[in-house]
Design a protein around this motif. Sequence first.
Motif, PDB file in Angstrom:
ATOM      1  N   ILE A 298       3.291  -3.326  11.158  1.00 24.68           N
ATOM      2  CA  ILE A 298       2.825  -2.375  10.156  1.00 24.68           C
ATOM      3  C   ILE A 298       3.904  -1.192   9.943  1.00 24.68           C
ATOM      4  O   ILE A 298       4.410  -0.992   9.100  1.00 24.68           O
ATOM      5  CB  ILE A 298       1.540  -1.813  10.490  1.00 24.68           C
ATOM      6  CG1 ILE A 298       0.343  -2.729  10.693  1.00 24.68           C
ATOM      7  CG2 ILE A 298       0.879  -0.847   9.407  1.00 24.68           C
ATOM      8  CD1 ILE A 298       0.382  -3.765   9.520  1.00 24.68           C
ATOM      9  N   VAL A 299       4.366  -0.793  11.041  1.00 24.48           N
ATOM     10  CA  VAL A 299       5.389   0.425  11.118  1.00 24.48           C
ATOM     11  C   VAL A 299       6.567   0.044  10.401  1.00 24.48           C
ATOM     12  O   VAL A 299       7.224   0.753   9.651  1.00 24.48           O
ATOM     13  CB  VAL A 299       5.480   1.084  12.573  1.00 24.48           C
ATOM     14  CG1 VAL A 299       6.819   2.022  12.461  1.00 24.48           C
ATOM     15  CG2 VAL A 299       4.220   1.786  12.871  1.00 24.48           C
ATOM     16  N   ALA A 300       7.116  -1.276  10.815  1.00 26.53           N
ATOM     17  CA  ALA A 300       8.368  -1.801  10.319  1.00 26.53           C
ATOM     18  C   ALA A 300       8.190  -2.079   8.895  1.00 26.53           C
ATOM     19  O   ALA A 300       9.348  -2.142   8.403  1.00 26.53           O
ATOM     20  CB  ALA A 300       8.493  -3.090  10.961  1.00 26.53           C
ATOM     21  N   THR A 301       7.066  -2.278   8.162  1.00 20.68           N
ATOM     22  CA  THR A 301       7.010  -2.343   6.600  1.00 20.68           C
ATOM     23  C   THR A 301       7.664  -0.981   6.025  1.00 20.68           C
ATOM     24  O   THR A 301       8.097  -1.260   4.767  1.00 20.68           O
ATOM     25  CB  THR A 301       5.690  -2.414   6.103  1.00 20.68           C
ATOM     26  OG1 THR A 301       5.013  -1.405   6.497  1.00 20.68           O
ATOM     27  CG2 THR A 301       5.086  -3.748   6.870  1.00 20.68           C
ATOM     28  N   GLY A 302       7.607   0.178   6.795  1.00 19.26           N
ATOM     29  CA  GLY A 302       8.279   1.156   5.983  1.00 19.26           C
ATOM     30  C   GLY A 302       7.167   2.071   5.403  1.00 19.26           C
ATOM     31  O   GLY A 302       7.217   3.398   4.950  1.00 19.26           O
ATOM     32  N   THR A 303       5.985   1.548   5.440  1.00 22.13           N
ATOM     33  CA  THR A 303       4.710   2.291   4.529  1.00 22.13           C
ATOM     34  C   THR A 303       4.202   3.192   5.396  1.00 22.13           C
ATOM     35  O   THR A 303       4.241   3.282   6.925  1.00 22.13           O
ATOM     36  CB  THR A 303       3.681   1.406   4.246  1.00 22.13           C
ATOM     37  OG1 THR A 303       4.287   0.184   3.574  1.00 22.13           O
ATOM     38  CG2 THR A 303       2.357   1.946   3.867  1.00 22.13           C
TER      39      THR A 303
ATOM     40  N   ALA B 279       0.821  -1.165   0.100  1.00 22.73           N
ATOM     41  CA  ALA B 279       0.106   0.042   0.103  1.00 22.73           C
ATOM     42  C   ALA B 279       0.839   1.252  -0.045  1.00 22.73           C
ATOM     43  O   ALA B 279       2.026   1.099   0.196  1.00 22.73           O
ATOM     44  CB  ALA B 279      -0.708  -0.008   1.301  1.00 22.73           C
ATOM     45  N   ASP B 280       0.578   2.328  -0.478  1.00 19.78           N
ATOM     46  CA  ASP B 280       0.819   3.804  -0.178  1.00 19.78           C
ATOM     47  C   ASP B 280       0.599   4.073   1.275  1.00 19.78           C
ATOM     48  O   ASP B 280       1.593   5.143   1.453  1.00 19.78           O
ATOM     49  CB  ASP B 280       0.315   4.777  -1.350  1.00 19.78           C
ATOM     50  CG  ASP B 280       0.449   4.101  -2.714  1.00 19.78           C
ATOM     51  OD1 ASP B 280       1.687   3.622  -3.219  1.00 19.78           O
ATOM     52  OD2 ASP B 280      -0.473   4.002  -3.451  1.00 19.78           O
TER      53      ASP B 280
END
Length: 807
Positions: free
Chosen positions: A567-572, A526-527
Amino acid sequence: MNDTTPTPVSAPLYKDPAQPLDARVHDLLARMSLDEKIAQLHAFWLILSEDGKHRVRPGTLFIEGTGQQSFEHRLAHGVGQITRPLGTHSVEAGSGLRALNRLQRFLRNETRLGIPALAHEECLVGLMTRDATAFPSALALSASWNPELVESVAQQIRHESQQLGCHQGLAPVLDVSRDVRWGRTEETFGEDPYLVGVLATRYVRGLQGPRRDLLATLKHFVGHSFSEGARNHAPVHVGWRELSDVFLLPFEMAVKQANAGSVMPAYHDIDGEPCHASRQLLTDVLRTRWGFDGLVVADYSGVSLLYQHHRVAADAADAAALSFNAGLDVELPADDCARNLRLALDRGAITPARIDEIVARVLKEKFRLGLFERSFEDPAEPPLLRSPASVAAAREAARQSIVVLENRSGILPLDPSVARRIAVIGPTADDPMGQLSGYSYHAHFIDPDEALDTGHIVTPLQGIARVFAAGQLHHEQGCWILEHRRAGSPVFPGDLRDDANAPRQASPVSLRTDRIPAAAQAARTADLAIVCVGDLAGLFQRGTVGEGSDTDSLSLPGVQQQLLEAIVATGTPTIAVLSGGRPYNLGGLEDRLAAFVMAFAGGQEGGIALAEVLAGQVEPSGRMTLSTPINVGAMPCYYNHKLKSGGTPIALHFGSRYPFGHGLSYTRFDYRSLQVGAPKAPTEDGEFEISFEIANTGSRPGVEVAQLYVRDCQASVVRPVRELKAFRRVQLDPGQRARVRFHLPVDMLGFTGMAGQRIVEPGLFDIAIGASSADIRLQTQVEAVGESRILGRTWRMESRSQVQPIK
């Protein structure tokens, strides 16, 4: 010639509405038997039926409850109140009203004296019945800092309540938050006694109307929110001065300024004295000092707890005598103890004169409300609930309550016309129950065997889908908060074992992590990720927040922290949306989020309101009314503490990341040009005028909440480091300026002195103007001059403000 025409028999004086109120009360009281008098001092908790075959509420009863046979026999004597006629079971509004009217017609026409009952309902966040409007939580409403909005919401609740035969609403809650671990934090208006008092006053005015023809009930009298360890019902340890200046103040404001019709004592004890048995609180303070003229009604089973838990009474008869002698007027929700008043009389524990005094108050309120002039016939038109006006009020309240806590790099607002891939993740993202607080109908009554219609509740996912139609949405739940909502409750107010080591029921909070990987993958593709976390409200440990659902931690319930970390770890870029009844810490993720939004329990329109704020279609104007401590070890934590509260040296875990009054806008505001009308004012009748300019220096319209704080430079007792004394919402277009003018009565600089009376002392006071209790923009100093004086019953409790645009 003899006149044989029969002499007409005149109606009893009490039935004549042209007679003075006191004369009607005196006449009726003289006609009543002891059983008929006692009947007016309690309620029956029934499930009403249109066919008149009413029955006692089944299941777990509070303490002993009223048996079916006893109820049917004793109803012939009348009854003081009917407990939650439409809020006890799932019933269509029209059917519930017809059932209630059927009972009222029986009382009116088929009992000896024809005394109708008062019908009470819960209504803190809307009438707690199946088809009523679900408004945001009280804590959410307080974040609007908008007294007029609170009054308008209460007016809508009043309209729905009166349509359904309700005469008394068990709201608002005036408890001043002190420890957010307490499950009932969501029911409060925040941590500042002045703000609580102002908002509660407006709520009461809105609910009662100009003629007080629906009684508001101030609760919980008093100090309920400062219990040991923030545990439900636990003892409260507080001195008289703090009790008066912090916890009693909002009640005093609502009694004196809004003519509140009812007060409900709290369950706990203060220094060993249970509130339900406190003559000092219920009579000396409430009636004698403040002039309260309404009804004091028990919290559910609160009288029984005097002998069951507190053990200050020998039995039910003794408990009834204790509470009614202290100042109670009506036992709720049933007759556990009041039915034993005859025994208490025989023992000499209460006098006939005392019973007559209380019954007279109950009858006077019934006469004043016009109950004896009502036929209780069914209306031709069905009740209109969730009207367009009511739904619009719920949506506006939700909009104004949302607080933007963080907005890194200005990611908000999001342009809804831009096509982007949005991952909407989290256990509250598409759960309508996540939008409701504990005293909402659907959260209060959880029954797996009953299919509750939640179609009217807009979830965040639904709101985002409406507003961001140009984007591609991917929804993943990520984890659960509660996998199964249990019916019933593991704990009721009357259920408690002496053994503190008794087995505990396992926590219902889910620890499953198997859905987190799919959520993380959705975020990677996702963006933007919007992660919705928080609470599910439920009574007595059926939820993570609510009455009896206290906590020992300020970490997100269950595995929500692990989900957010993934979720934060994905970098999104990630926007966290926190809903529910208390602030939580995010374990340091606050610094790594693109944005952090506090949405509270937004009610049925919460999801669309959130989406509108995220998109900038509505400017964020909410401000925190609770301090969010950086560590649970800082609890209790509140901004208006004493200087030494943080310890010496100041403890590393003390303080707040998002202090009282904090909230971001999508524009910028400058404060300038502070002016004081006169730096000195007399202690006798003085007033300070303090004005300043606010300018919108950004590129968007916005709303600023200007706040005025005071600090007493020297006093005869230790005073807080900062106290809110005035506030005003100011709406400005880009480049627009306005002068805000506060008028601060010297009376509001008073406090409870060493002798236990509220006094005003001369001396210097620091004045701080700011955007929050920690974001101070302008400062000055004023002086109260003259002699110390004791404030009488009538004193100026509120500041005034004006906003003048500058061209």
